[in-house]
Design a protein around this motif. Structure first.
Motif, mmCIF file in Angstrom:
data_model
loop_
_atom_site.group_PDB
_atom_site.id
_atom_site.type_symbol
_atom_site.label_atom_id
_atom_site.label_comp_id
_atom_site.label_asym_id
_atom_site.label_seq_id
_atom_site.Cartn_x
_atom_site.Cartn_y
_atom_site.Cartn_z
ATOM 1 N N MET A 643 -0.062 -18.065 -14.171
ATOM 2 C CA MET A 643 0.132 -16.564 -14.248
ATOM 3 C C MET A 643 1.440 -16.080 -14.856
ATOM 4 N N CYS A 644 2.091 -17.030 -15.440
ATOM 5 C CA CYS A 644 3.695 -16.792 -16.359
ATOM 6 C C CYS A 644 3.429 -16.723 -17.479
ATOM 7 N N PRO A 645 3.745 -15.536 -18.090
ATOM 8 C CA PRO A 645 3.951 -15.515 -19.409
ATOM 9 C C PRO A 645 5.133 -16.284 -20.268
ATOM 10 N N VAL A 646 5.081 -16.954 -21.028
ATOM 11 C CA VAL A 646 6.048 -17.882 -21.584
ATOM 12 C C VAL A 646 6.130 -17.753 -23.046
ATOM 13 N N THR A 647 7.270 -17.515 -23.427
ATOM 14 C CA THR A 647 7.693 -17.703 -25.230
ATOM 15 C C THR A 647 8.036 -19.405 -25.120
ATOM 16 N N ALA A 648 7.071 -20.028 -25.608
ATOM 17 C CA ALA A 648 7.493 -21.518 -25.658
ATOM 18 C C ALA A 648 8.020 -21.975 -26.883
ATOM 19 N N LEU A 661 10.818 -23.593 -22.514
ATOM 20 C CA LEU A 661 9.904 -22.409 -21.790
ATOM 21 C C LEU A 661 10.580 -21.229 -21.477
ATOM 22 N N HIS A 662 10.618 -20.065 -22.098
ATOM 23 C CA HIS A 662 11.607 -18.906 -21.767
ATOM 24 C C HIS A 662 10.423 -17.965 -21.388
ATOM 25 N N HIS A 663 11.083 -17.596 -19.960
ATOM 26 C CA HIS A 663 10.082 -16.969 -18.954
ATOM 27 C C HIS A 663 10.848 -15.820 -18.427
ATOM 28 N N PRO A 664 10.227 -14.946 -17.935
ATOM 29 C CA PRO A 664 10.616 -13.760 -17.094
ATOM 30 C C PRO A 664 11.333 -14.303 -16.129
ATOM 31 N N ILE A 665 12.772 -13.853 -15.627
ATOM 32 C CA ILE A 665 13.628 -14.561 -14.654
ATOM 33 C C ILE A 665 13.090 -14.299 -13.131
ATOM 34 N N GLU A 666 12.071 -13.214 -13.127
ATOM 35 C CA GLU A 666 11.450 -12.799 -11.731
ATOM 36 C C GLU A 666 10.274 -13.689 -11.328
#
Length: 833
Positions: A643-648, A661-666
């Protein structure tokens, strides 16, 4: 009084007068120095005047070395005797660990050409019989330093400055700074004596200055308030006592020269001779910070009450080391404020966010550093850069997250640690944890042992969760510490299986707008990536050396994410923002946003990393979503992991198949759990920064602050593939004019069985000629031996060249290997699947 000057130096202590002197000597004809009281009335007047060479920092060693040599020229230059007593400095060791510290320091000293001698306890006793040596292991002796009279050296520098046209005005206080866009308007008030206090009078003035340097010492917090910035320079109490004459010393001196300065580092004190007696200066526990919100108007050349109970242990240890001192009574005592910073290094360089404002604050060893600080700061101001990399002293190494309480606690710790063993792997505990990513507790539960980077807690390695009480996670060493075996297993996990690294501390800066592409093409030396691709590049200084390393992710034609070192977030972003301000009219509107705390970053790497991600990726065809065709090396895609959107990003600092894997910190804890659960079937292992540091050296990946800095160009770092000479970019002409003076190489080292290099060691030819230095060091699991990176003369930078590395006071065989000795063809990192 002048009202228009080229440079205004605020502060008339040793540091301020040195800066004024060196600016004038560098050719700036219109320099003025202001002092709110009398010259030397701050910490300078009560300093002990010691000039110790010992420092683990390459830049600071150069600064101290310059000072010691420069002070010896002042009498010839000015006619004033600076009171320099070249008596030598004997630094004793009670333990083998302390001797290891000296051995590491000695190799660093050799890279700067600093002379030293080793002495055995017997040699010490024979030469200086007043010293008790039966419990010593040895000592390192610097014959060329000693001590100096702080007031005399300051007055000599002031005279030298006046001789070169500097105007020095006393009893003027700065009350305000205003930047007009081209110069500083500095409001000043004449100070007058009233009832023994120094108070503002009625006379005021405004001084226009193109440049301002603040060297305000104990008044740094007032300076910070006037400038609207944070300056983590806060004084800590430092005591020293002067004894009555010691009859044994008086007798010994009848037939001998002055006693050297003595340092018993394990006892936490220095001692020097003073009029037949001794000066004892301890660095004790629980010395309090003072003036965290400013110096009271009533405090001038004043002192605090002495706290003898606090230094009783150090006083008794002096008597133990110099038994004759027990008969000498106390003559004088001093307890005054001396500025510190959280890491003990001064703040020397540009002020964050401000133009033509320079800080010279937080000098805990101000007399030692003053000469070199003036010399190298003048180089930065006049020539644009110093000849050595000054980043480790840059005021912008601390971010806006820093508070007064943090500075107080860390400065008190820095004072206490002056003589505590400076292990290269040390992690000081004060004010921690402070900045923690959401996965911190998950990592801690898995045995993570953390280091601090720009306030962030970052796993260094993962120790045993169920370790017995006998296992000391905090055990440090100058050799292979207790953590070493765990870092080896983590490095093997990435080379052979899969590992997960928390890289959340990365600095992340979004640059977008119509002018973004044109600006970044000028600002960096490599070609810009196409949309959906990434590139490694460098921003250069005006001198053509490496100012910042960036990984650029191009998200759209006019939208770029810049990733840089987490340790240098404020440093990098300040440089970027100022460059944007300078060039926006040329390129068009550019917006800069700090995204560092918006996104977390995990790096997953290893031959099985694709298998782990494939198990959690949400895609119409998960089997091909991570293939080379759909997700090639050096590209970036937005994907969904659970369920996590990631800029890979298809890149790995370890040189293995992998992704960032850059991801929303929350969503970080969710993503951590998801990856750990999916990775269990593939042997996924959490990995810390120390293993990653070893792995990147196997790939010859340069690190900013180590191989990359303001004293070498990208071509000297041997990175021509990241420099596009077909385009114009900032610093290009200077880089080309500099040529290649030195060259970065990777070395495999046949070192001792229980130690690896730390990246501070000198390099020699087999014939014994010093030809370079290491900038990084560690252990290679791929080659089963020590590894290092560093700089040598260009003609030696050839694969197969045999050299020697100075480690633990011995020379060890090393050979220069090819660039990227592990997988030089990048076959592993490009692996399809």
């Amino acid at each position: 009084m002048k009202t228009h000057v080229k440079a205004l130096v605020v502060g008339g202590g040793a540091v301020g007068t040195s800066i004024a002197y060196h600016l004038a000597r560098a050719g700036w004809a219109d320099v003025m120095l202001l002092e709110r009281d009398e010259l030397t009335s701050g910490s300078t007047w009560h300093a002990a005047g010691l000039l110790p060479y010992f420092n683990m920092s390459y830049a600071t060693t150069h600064i101290h070395d310059y000072s010691i040599k420069y002070y010896k020229t002042l009498e010839e230059d000015t006619g004033l005797n600076a009171g320099f007593f070249v008596v030598g400095n004997l630094r004793m060791a009670q333990t083998e660990a302390r001797m290891d510290e000296y051995r590491l320091y000695a190799s660093t000293a050799e890279t700067c050409g600093v002379p030293y001698e080793w002495m055995t306890p017997a040699q010490i006793k024979e030469r200086w019989p007043l010293v008790r040596t039966d419990d010593l292991k040895g000592a390192i002796y610097h014959p060329t330093d000693g001590y100096i009279n702080p007031a005399d050296v300051t007055m000599a520098m002031a005279k030298g400055a006046r001789q070169r046209g500097v105007t020095i005005e006393r009893k003027w206080q700065v009350d305000g700074y205003r930047w007009t866009g081209s110069d500083w308007q500095v409001s000043v008030t004449k100070m007058v004596e009233r009832g023994g206090n120094l108070v503002p009078g009625d006379e005021t003035a405004t001084i226009t200055a193109e440049h301002v340097v603040t060297a305000t010492g104990n008044h740094a917090q007032r300076t910070a308030q006037l400038l609207g910035i944070k300056i983590p320079a806060i004084p800590v109490e430092h005591q020293y006592i002067v004894t009555e004459p010691d009859p044994a010393l008086v007798e010994w001196r009848k037939t001998n020269d002055q006693h050297p300065v003595l340092r018993d580092a394990d006892a936490k004190w220095y001692v020097r001779e003073e009029r037949g007696g001794w000066i004892l200066g301890p660095y004790e526990r629980n010395a309090p910070a003072r003036f965290q919100y400013g110096v009271p108007d009533s405090f001038r050349a004043d002192l605090f009450p002495l706290d003898l109970d606090r230094i009783e242990e150090e006083y008794m240890s002096m008597i133990h080391r110099i038994p004759s001192s027990e008969t000498a009574g106390l003559k004088d005592d001093y307890n005054g404020p001396i500025c510190y910073t959280p890491d003990g290094n001064p703040l020397l360089g540009p002020a964050p966010g401000l133009r033509n404002m320079w800080l010279a604050e937080g000098f805990s060893f101000g007399i030692t550093a003053a000469g070199g600080a003036g010399h190298y700061l003048a180089q930065m101001m006049v020539e644009g850069e110093a000849e050595i990399d000054m980043a480790s002293l840059d005021p912008r190494r601390y971010g806006s997250w820093m508070t007064t309480e943090y500075a107080v606690r860390k400065n008190e710790e820095a004072y206490e640690h002056v003589y505590i063993l400076h292990h290269p792997d040390e992690e000081r505990p004060a004010a921690r944890p402070l900045r923690t990513a959401p996965a911190y507790d998950r990592q801690k539960a898995l045995g993570a042992q953390f280091g601090q980077v720009n306030g962030w807690e970052r796993p260094n390695y993962y120790g045993p969760v169920d370790a017995p009480e006998s296992f000391d996670h905090d055990a440090r060493s100058f050799r292979r510490g207790g953590w070493w075996q765990y870092a080896v297993e983590e490095a093997k996990a990435i080379r052979e299986g899969v590992g997960l690294i928390d890289a959340t501390a990365f600095a992340k800066t979004l640059v977008h707008g119509p002018g973004a592409a044109g600006f970044l093409d000028w600002f960096t030396c490599n070609r810009l990536p196409k949309v959906g691709r990434i590139n490694l590049t460098y921003a250069l200084t005006g001198a053509g050396t490496t100012r910042t390393e960036y990984t650029i992710l191009r998200e759209a034609e006019d939208r770029f994410m810049l990733i840089s070192s987490g340790a240098w977030q404020a440093y990098d972003q300040d440089f970027l923002r100022k460059a944007v301000e300078d060039r926006e009219a040329e390129f068009g509107r550019i917006t800069v946003e700090d995204w560092t705390t918006r996104h977390g970053v995990f790096a997953i790497a290893g031959p099985k990393s694709r298998d782990v991600l494939r198990a959690v990726i949400r895609d119409a065809d998960p089997d091909t979503a991570l293939s080379n065709k759909r997700f090639p090396w050096l590209s970036t895609r937005r994907i969904e992991l659970g369920m996590c959107p990631v800029t890979a990003v298809r890149v790995a600092y370890t040189g293995e198949l992998g992704w960032e894997l850059h991801h929303p910190i929350e969503m970080q804890t969710y993503l951590w759990d998801l990856l750990m659960q999916a990775g269990a079937a593939h042997g996924l292992k959490p990995v810390g920064a120390r293993a990653q540091n070893w792995l990147r050296q196997e790939k010859s990946y340069r690190a900013f602050g180590n191989e990359l800095g303001r004293d070498a160009t990208p071509l000297e770092a041997d990175l021509p593939r990241f420099v596009d000479l077909s385009k114009a970019f900032h610093g290009k002409a200077a880089m080309e004019a500099t040529g290649v003076r030195v060259k970065c190489v990777t070395l495999l080292i046949d070192g001792p069985a229980d130690a690896d290099p730390w990246g501070r060691e000198a390099l020699y030819t087999p014939e014994g000629e010093r030809v370079g230095r290491l900038t990084s060091g560690g252990y290679s699991v791929a080659f089963g031996q020590s590894i290092g990176m560093g700089y040598v003369r260009p003609e030696l930078a050839v694969e197969g060249t045999r050299l020697k590395v100075k480690m633990l006071d011995a020379l060890w065989d090393a050979r220069i290997t090819c660039d990227s000795p592990y997988d030089p063809g990048n076959e592993t990192i490009r692996k399809d699947g």
